[in-house]
Design a protein around this motif. Sequence first.
Motif, PDB file in Angstrom:
ATOM      1  N   GLU A   1      -9.301  -1.784  12.339  1.00 35.75           N
ATOM      2  CA  GLU A   1     -10.302  -1.088  11.338  1.00 35.75           C
ATOM      3  C   GLU A   1     -10.398   0.290  11.151  1.00 35.75           C
ATOM      4  O   GLU A   1     -10.509   0.854  10.337  1.00 35.75           O
ATOM      5  CB  GLU A   1     -11.729  -2.045  11.302  1.00 35.75           C
TER       6      GLU A   1
ATOM      7  N   GLY B   1      -7.052   6.339   6.218  1.00 35.62           N
ATOM      8  CA  GLY B   1      -7.512   6.157   4.811  1.00 35.62           C
ATOM      9  C   GLY B   1      -8.518   7.011   4.239  1.00 35.62           C
ATOM     10  O   GLY B   1      -8.512   8.219   4.375  1.00 35.62           O
TER      11      GLY B   1
ATOM     12  N   LEU C   1      -7.222   2.101  10.273  1.00 33.25           N
ATOM     13  CA  LEU C   1      -6.996   2.082   8.843  1.00 33.25           C
ATOM     14  C   LEU C   1      -8.083   2.922   8.059  1.00 33.25           C
ATOM     15  O   LEU C   1      -7.500   3.596   7.013  1.00 33.25           O
ATOM     16  CB  LEU C   1      -7.196   0.780   8.351  1.00 33.25           C
ATOM     17  N   ASP C   2      -9.324   2.999   8.559  1.00 36.59           N
ATOM     18  CA  ASP C   2     -10.477   4.074   7.948  1.00 36.59           C
ATOM     19  C   ASP C   2      -9.922   5.323   8.106  1.00 36.59           C
ATOM     20  O   ASP C   2      -9.696   6.095   7.213  1.00 36.59           O
ATOM     21  CB  ASP C   2     -11.744   3.660   8.526  1.00 36.59           C
TER      22      ASP C   2
ATOM     23  N   SER D   1       0.875  -1.264  -0.069  1.00 35.80           N
ATOM     24  CA  SER D   1      -0.059   0.031  -0.122  1.00 35.80           C
ATOM     25  C   SER D   1       0.849   1.395  -0.096  1.00 35.80           C
ATOM     26  O   SER D   1       1.924   1.306   0.624  1.00 35.80           O
ATOM     27  CB  SER D   1      -0.965  -0.138   1.095  1.00 35.80           C
TER      28      SER D   1
ATOM     29  N   ASN E   1       0.012   3.869   1.543  1.00 33.99           N
ATOM     30  CA  ASN E   1      -0.327   4.493   2.647  1.00 33.99           C
ATOM     31  C   ASN E   1       0.601   3.708   3.978  1.00 33.99           C
ATOM     32  O   ASN E   1       0.509   2.655   4.038  1.00 33.99           O
ATOM     33  CB  ASN E   1      -1.933   4.237   2.968  1.00 33.99           C
TER      34      ASN E   1
ATOM     35  N   PHE F   1       0.972  -2.318   8.907  1.00 36.01           N
ATOM     36  CA  PHE F   1      -0.120  -3.485   9.210  1.00 36.01           C
ATOM     37  C   PHE F   1       0.234  -4.727   8.266  1.00 36.01           C
ATOM     38  O   PHE F   1       0.274  -5.761   8.707  1.00 36.01           O
ATOM     39  CB  PHE F   1      -1.474  -3.153   9.463  1.00 36.01           C
ATOM     40  N   GLU F   2       0.500  -4.364   6.992  1.00 34.39           N
ATOM     41  CA  GLU F   2       0.843  -5.302   6.069  1.00 34.39           C
ATOM     42  C   GLU F   2       2.020  -6.088   6.422  1.00 34.39           C
ATOM     43  O   GLU F   2       2.435  -7.386   6.160  1.00 34.39           O
ATOM     44  CB  GLU F   2       0.587  -4.893   4.528  1.00 34.39           C
TER      45      GLU F   2
ATOM     46  N   GLU G   1      -1.214   1.870   6.548  1.00 30.51           N
ATOM     47  CA  GLU G   1      -1.434   0.502   6.077  1.00 30.51           C
ATOM     48  C   GLU G   1      -0.151  -0.673   6.033  1.00 30.51           C
ATOM     49  O   GLU G   1      -0.405  -1.730   6.045  1.00 30.51           O
ATOM     50  CB  GLU G   1      -2.321   0.640   4.618  1.00 30.51           C
ATOM     51  N   GLN G   2       0.853   0.275   5.386  1.00 29.50           N
ATOM     52  CA  GLN G   2       2.177  -0.631   4.938  1.00 29.50           C
ATOM     53  C   GLN G   2       2.608  -1.364   6.391  1.00 29.50           C
ATOM     54  O   GLN G   2       2.929  -2.347   6.284  1.00 29.50           O
ATOM     55  CB  GLN G   2       3.418   0.175   4.653  1.00 29.50           C
TER      56      GLN G   2
END
Length: 134
Positions: free
Chosen positions: A59, A66, A62-63, A4, A6, A12-13, A9-10
């Motif tokens: 969640e 994002g 991330l929202d 990602s 973002n 968490f990935e 997000e990265q």
Amino acid sequence: MNASPNPIEQTFELAALRCADLTPLVYQRLFKEHPETRAMFRTQGSELVMGSMLALTIEAILDFAGQRGGHFRLIACEVASHDAYGTPRDVFIAFFAIIRDTLHDLLGDEWSVEIAQAWDALLVEIEAFAGIAA
């Protein structure tokens, strides 16, 4: 895997590649840094509550970081419910930093300046948002 763009997000990935479940790591840190929180959880069955609470928080993070499609509003709802439970606001806000710090430790050398700056900005925004929600 397509990473990602973002940075939040990265994190968490990248963490998902290293750890199947962040729950024990996050709560070990929470209980170490805020020992008073241990009493907020039942002795039996709390693992499910903790896992669910963390999943919903991720969640919302991330929202919030994002598109802000709606899940981030959970933060405002939880401010009110945690106030009703008697959870100090600073402890509620600290949970987001606990998650960040856990991810930082897990990512090690992959924790970049860009990721650090994104998390710092996010935590400031979340704290302001939680204050407005009060």
